[in-house]
Scaffold this active site. Sequence first.
Site, PDB file in Angstrom:
ATOM      1  N   GLY A   1       0.817  -1.208   0.000  1.00  0.00           N
ATOM      2  CA  GLY A   1       0.000   0.000   0.000  1.00  0.00           C
ATOM      3  C   GLY A   1       0.845   1.249   0.000  1.00  0.00           C
TER       4      GLY A   1
ATOM      5  N   ARG B   1       0.982  -5.087  -5.163  1.00  0.00           N
ATOM      6  CA  ARG B   1       1.196  -6.277  -4.347  1.00  0.00           C
ATOM      7  C   ARG B   1       1.516  -7.420  -5.302  1.00  0.00           C
ATOM      8  NH1 ARG B   1      -0.520  -4.429   0.582  1.00  0.00           N
ATOM      9  NH2 ARG B   1      -2.164  -2.849   0.528  1.00  0.00           N
TER      10      ARG B   1
ATOM     11  N   ASP C   1       5.275  -4.851   6.289  1.00  0.00           N
ATOM     12  CA  ASP C   1       5.702  -6.180   6.724  1.00  0.00           C
ATOM     13  C   ASP C   1       5.878  -7.148   5.555  1.00  0.00           C
ATOM     14  OD1 ASP C   1       4.412  -9.086   7.712  1.00  0.00           O
ATOM     15  OD2 ASP C   1       5.899  -8.242   9.072  1.00  0.00           O
TER      16      ASP C   1
ATOM     17  N   THR D   1       4.200   2.547   5.728  1.00  0.00           N
ATOM     18  CA  THR D   1       2.836   2.036   5.872  1.00  0.00           C
ATOM     19  C   THR D   1       2.064   2.933   6.821  1.00  0.00           C
ATOM     20  OG1 THR D   1       1.496   0.236   6.815  1.00  0.00           O
ATOM     21  CG2 THR D   1       3.760   0.401   7.578  1.00  0.00           C
TER      22      THR D   1
ATOM     23  N   ASP E   1      -0.402   2.220   8.626  1.00  0.00           N
ATOM     24  CA  ASP E   1      -0.995   1.519   9.771  1.00  0.00           C
ATOM     25  C   ASP E   1      -0.163   1.598  11.045  1.00  0.00           C
ATOM     26  OD1 ASP E   1      -3.192   0.756   8.316  1.00  0.00           O
ATOM     27  OD2 ASP E   1      -2.405  -1.222   7.793  1.00  0.00           O
TER      28      ASP E   1
ATOM     29  N   ASP F   1       2.070  -0.469  12.033  1.00  0.00           N
ATOM     30  CA  ASP F   1       1.891  -1.821  12.575  1.00  0.00           C
ATOM     31  C   ASP F   1       3.183  -2.626  12.690  1.00  0.00           C
ATOM     32  OD1 ASP F   1       2.276  -2.061   9.856  1.00  0.00           O
ATOM     33  OD2 ASP F   1       0.582  -3.411   9.515  1.00  0.00           O
TER      34      ASP F   1
ATOM     35  N   ARG G   1      -6.679  -2.897   9.841  1.00  0.00           N
ATOM     36  CA  ARG G   1      -7.294  -4.228   9.905  1.00  0.00           C
ATOM     37  C   ARG G   1      -6.887  -4.983  11.165  1.00  0.00           C
ATOM     38  NH1 ARG G   1      -5.524  -6.887   4.415  1.00  0.00           N
ATOM     39  NH2 ARG G   1      -3.713  -5.592   4.899  1.00  0.00           N
TER      40      ARG G   1
ATOM     41  N   GLU H   1     -11.252  -0.325  10.935  1.00  0.00           N
ATOM     42  CA  GLU H   1     -11.926  -1.185   9.968  1.00  0.00           C
ATOM     43  C   GLU H   1     -11.831  -2.667  10.310  1.00  0.00           C
ATOM     44  OE1 GLU H   1     -10.114  -0.903   6.114  1.00  0.00           O
ATOM     45  OE2 GLU H   1      -8.092  -1.194   6.894  1.00  0.00           O
TER      46      GLU H   1
ATOM     47  N   GLN I   1      -7.190   8.468   3.377  1.00  0.00           N
ATOM     48  CA  GLN I   1      -6.103   8.398   4.365  1.00  0.00           C
ATOM     49  C   GLN I   1      -4.750   8.135   3.725  1.00  0.00           C
ATOM     50  OE1 GLN I   1      -7.684   5.881   7.957  1.00  0.00           O
ATOM     51  NE2 GLN I   1      -9.120   5.752   6.253  1.00  0.00           N
TER      52      GLN I   1
END
Length: 320
Positions: A11, A72, A103, A126, A128, A130, A172, A223, A252
């Site tokens: 992403g 991807r 990741d 990223t 996120d 994360d 997610r 989400e 976003q």
Amino acid sequence: MKRIGLLTSGGDAPGMNAAIRAVVRTAIYYGIEVFGIERGYAGLIDDTMMQMEMRSVSDIVQRGGTKLRTARCLEMLTEEGQKQAVATLEKHGIEGLVVIGGDGSFRGAKCLTEGYGIPTIGIPGTIDNDLEYTDYTLGFDTAVNTCLDIINKLRDTMTSHERISVVEVMGRHCGDIALYAGITSGAEIIVVPEIAYNMEEIITRINRSRANGKRSNIIVIAEGVMTADAFAKQLQDMTSYSVRATTIGHIQRGGSPTMADRMLAAQFGNKAVHLLKDGIGNRVVGIHKNEIIDMDIIEAVSMKKKFNYELYETLQMISM
């Protein structure tokens, strides 16, 4: 090292272009050629690349998205795909690779280093946030600020109509966008994948806030829990309040990166090139306690992301 490759994968995230610029210009400063690989690992397998010069990265530091485009690539998970990627690198004499992504992108880089001896450096790009090894990932700050701006506007109209706004943000498996956007926007409630929610407790908190004179509420939901529409319907069915749902979505991911993300991009890109220049690979760069760090890529991707329960408790204390 005389020639390196550079790609963005997975992403997109605000700040990727600024990181591309930092990598290219740092490399050229040290006399290293840079080949930009288009569409991530897919471009590496398909041999879609171009040599980048100083002017190739002019006027992109303020732009969202990625100049190199991204994708991807499931083929990179296969031995055949990895061998083709290595063949492309060897064909162009590329001795090291910088991968900007999350990741999954890092796992692809790890395969190239472990299986084929290609020195790789990962830059965490990223929204996120994360990845556990780094305090912040590239793009997270911009994404949260985008959400914050939208929630501020929603607050105006929810207050006018005395409504509850359920705002769905990305995340997610990681609730950091919801957590940070919720705290900084003054949201009364956040709902994240890391903590099971109880609708009756949420209604109790809303009722308490209304009894204290508040006439509107903001609920920020990640989400990964459920959609804003589904959550709003649950809440509407159990109360007499007027509830509206908003999904911020891919907004976003876009937009001009914040100062914080541009600064991270400059530092991450510069650090990545220095590592490759010194013959060091199989590393990822990040930031920890306001210092730029690097870490073994295997160790980094194996670390489980920890939720910041202290921040969550802060929200519980100050939200009403």
